[in-house]
Motif scaffolding. Sequence first.
Motif, short mmCIF file in Angstrom:
data_model
loop_
_atom_site.label_atom_id
_atom_site.label_comp_id
_atom_site.label_asym_id
_atom_site.label_seq_id
_atom_site.Cartn_x
_atom_site.Cartn_y
_atom_site.Cartn_z
N ALA A 26 0.76 -1.12 -0.31
CA ALA A 26 -0.11 0.17 -0.03
C ALA A 26 0.37 1.30 0.10
CB ALA A 26 -0.42 0.44 1.56
N THR A 27 1.70 1.36 0.83
CA THR A 27 2.88 2.43 0.88
C THR A 27 3.59 2.55 -0.76
OG1 THR A 27 4.97 1.12 0.94
CG2 THR A 27 3.46 2.00 3.38
N ALA A 28 3.64 1.51 -1.40
CA ALA A 28 4.85 1.46 -2.72
C ALA A 28 3.45 1.97 -3.37
CB ALA A 28 5.02 0.39 -2.92
N LEU A 29 2.37 1.38 -3.68
CA LEU A 29 1.07 2.12 -4.34
C LEU A 29 1.31 3.29 -4.03
CD1 LEU A 29 -1.66 -0.93 -4.02
CD2 LEU A 29 -0.28 0.04 -6.22
N LYS A 71 -6.74 -8.58 -1.67
CA LYS A 71 -7.21 -7.66 -1.16
C LYS A 71 -6.99 -5.80 -0.75
CE LYS A 71 -9.60 -7.11 3.73
NZ LYS A 71 -9.14 -6.28 4.05
N THR A 72 -5.45 -6.05 -0.66
CA THR A 72 -4.39 -4.82 -0.84
C THR A 72 -5.14 -3.28 -1.16
OG1 THR A 72 -2.98 -5.91 0.89
CG2 THR A 72 -2.17 -3.71 -0.07
N VAL A 73 -4.91 -3.73 -2.82
CA VAL A 73 -5.28 -3.13 -3.62
C VAL A 73 -6.68 -2.93 -3.98
CG1 VAL A 73 -5.05 -3.44 -6.57
CG2 VAL A 73 -3.09 -4.39 -5.17
N LYS A 74 -7.37 -3.28 -3.91
CA LYS A 74 -8.93 -3.23 -3.99
C LYS A 74 -9.10 -1.97 -3.11
CE LYS A 74 -13.65 -4.67 -2.57
NZ LYS A 74 -14.56 -6.04 -3.14
N ASP A 75 -8.35 -2.11 -1.04
CA ASP A 75 -8.58 -1.48 -0.11
C ASP A 75 -7.92 -0.13 -0.31
OD1 ASP A 75 -10.14 -2.85 0.89
OD2 ASP A 75 -9.06 -3.95 2.35
N ILE A 116 18.50 7.58 -0.74
CA ILE A 116 16.92 7.81 -0.15
C ILE A 116 16.14 8.52 -0.91
CG2 ILE A 116 15.40 9.26 2.15
CD1 ILE A 116 17.30 8.63 4.24
N ALA A 117 15.22 8.38 -1.40
CA ALA A 117 14.36 8.76 -3.13
C ALA A 117 13.42 9.44 -2.10
CB ALA A 117 13.72 8.20 -3.81
N HIS A 118 12.72 9.47 -1.12
CA HIS A 118 11.72 10.74 -0.91
C HIS A 118 12.02 11.10 0.77
CE1 HIS A 118 7.99 12.63 -0.57
NE2 HIS A 118 7.79 11.76 0.37
N ALA A 119 12.05 12.84 1.14
CA ALA A 119 12.30 13.53 2.64
C ALA A 119 11.34 12.18 3.47
CB ALA A 119 12.97 14.39 2.15
N ARG A 120 10.60 12.05 3.30
CA ARG A 120 9.06 11.18 3.78
C ARG A 120 8.97 9.82 4.44
NH1 ARG A 120 4.86 16.12 4.57
NH2 ARG A 120 6.65 18.02 4.97
N TRP A 121 8.67 9.48 5.07
CA TRP A 121 8.34 8.16 5.52
C TRP A 121 6.58 8.36 5.12
CZ3 TRP A 121 10.43 3.69 7.76
CH2 TRP A 121 11.69 3.63 8.26
N ILE A 122 5.94 6.74 4.50
CA ILE A 122 5.35 6.71 3.78
C ILE A 122 4.22 5.75 4.52
CG2 ILE A 122 3.60 6.42 1.77
CD1 ILE A 122 5.81 7.65 -0.31
N SER A 123 2.87 6.85 5.14
CA SER A 123 2.27 5.10 5.85
C SER A 123 1.04 5.08 5.68
CB SER A 123 2.06 6.16 7.79
OG SER A 123 3.28 6.27 8.25
N ASP A 124 0.40 3.88 5.67
CA ASP A 124 -1.27 3.76 5.61
C ASP A 124 -1.41 3.45 6.51
OD1 ASP A 124 -2.41 1.97 3.98
OD2 ASP A 124 -2.51 0.70 4.85
#
Length: 381
Positions: free
Chosen positions: A150-153, A181-185, A373-381
């Motif tokens: 989900a974070t990758a999406l 289910k992950t992709v759908k949600d 590091i590709a992005h300055a912030r953590w991505i959360s789901d």
Amino acid sequence: MKHHALVVALASALAAAHPLHAQESDQGPIVVGAVSSLTGPGASDASTLAARMYFDAVNAAGGIQGRRIEYRVIDDQMHPTKAQQAATLLAGDPRVIALAGGSSVLECAVNQQRYATAGLFNLPGAGVDPACFSSTHIAPVNTGPYVATATALTFAHTVLRHERICVVSPALPGMTEAFEKTVKDWTQRSKAPAPSLDVYRLEDPLPPLVQRVAARQCQVIVYTGPGGPAIGWVLASRQVMPKVPVVMLTSAYTSQAAKALANAGDGLYAMAEFDPWSSGSLQIMGWRRLLIARQIEPSSLSQGGHIAAQVLVNTLQGMHGPIHRASVSQALETMAPWRSGMMDQPFKVGTNGQHQLNRSALPMKLEAGRWRIAHARWISD
């Protein structure tokens, strides 16, 4: 000599942070178990090796209440019957106070009820199957493949700003429905265009799959499989889709993957579930040097094992009464949120499965054969 100095340094730091009783106890060792996939396709011992390294350092500093930690790891060989036998053996031994640091592809689903019945908590360094993240007595320290997907999406859609996302997922036992289910949600939450999802068997030839995915005119691909198959997918798909970015999960965030994919071109990413092992922070540098001294590859798996051992040791060091399974389980259930320097969010074991688990990942990009590091912030789901 360097190895000895590093162990002594870590042991001294642990002793300074948590004074331990040096006297020998007549209660015998504190037995910690783990059921882990050590053999089989894609198996790894990195998580349990890192956990053992940490327990060894605690023992070198005097142990817990004067008692040494005995770490008992059983290989489930990626087989449900073996996993069941291993858990039965550990749960049936009253000296086993908890499990920590395991990395199994299937044991959570097989053993979750067994652990609950035995009142035995399991803190995997790398939970994999869906049951790891929804069980009362299992609390992995890693983000896991579903939240990481989900974070990758989210990264592909909101940071890389792509609309046509293709998800490629190996048909791993017990995991396909969870990825669907992950992709759908994620699609429902993000209100983004629904990604395509291509599921394939690892034994299938890749060229037909590559052609099928290429026909979808993907702007970015999210690959949900483990590190080895991820490398295979990138090398095969680059011949047909050389410019399409590929976002992989944390199992691809290794030095071996970096070496294997160094000439595969730009646009390769991996979602790190812990603070990047390649970072220059003092904590990471000290941990990495110790792993190298033990000839353990720095990776998210070895971070997970290390952190799981830390969580358990921190709990044990906060106990003042007798240490046995029931008292340890109670201490885990009532633990305060615990923060590691390697995790974005605090971690907490809870009562009746109300755990506070890791739900963040940090995008890494492969540049000139090195992860950055590709992005300055953590991505959360």
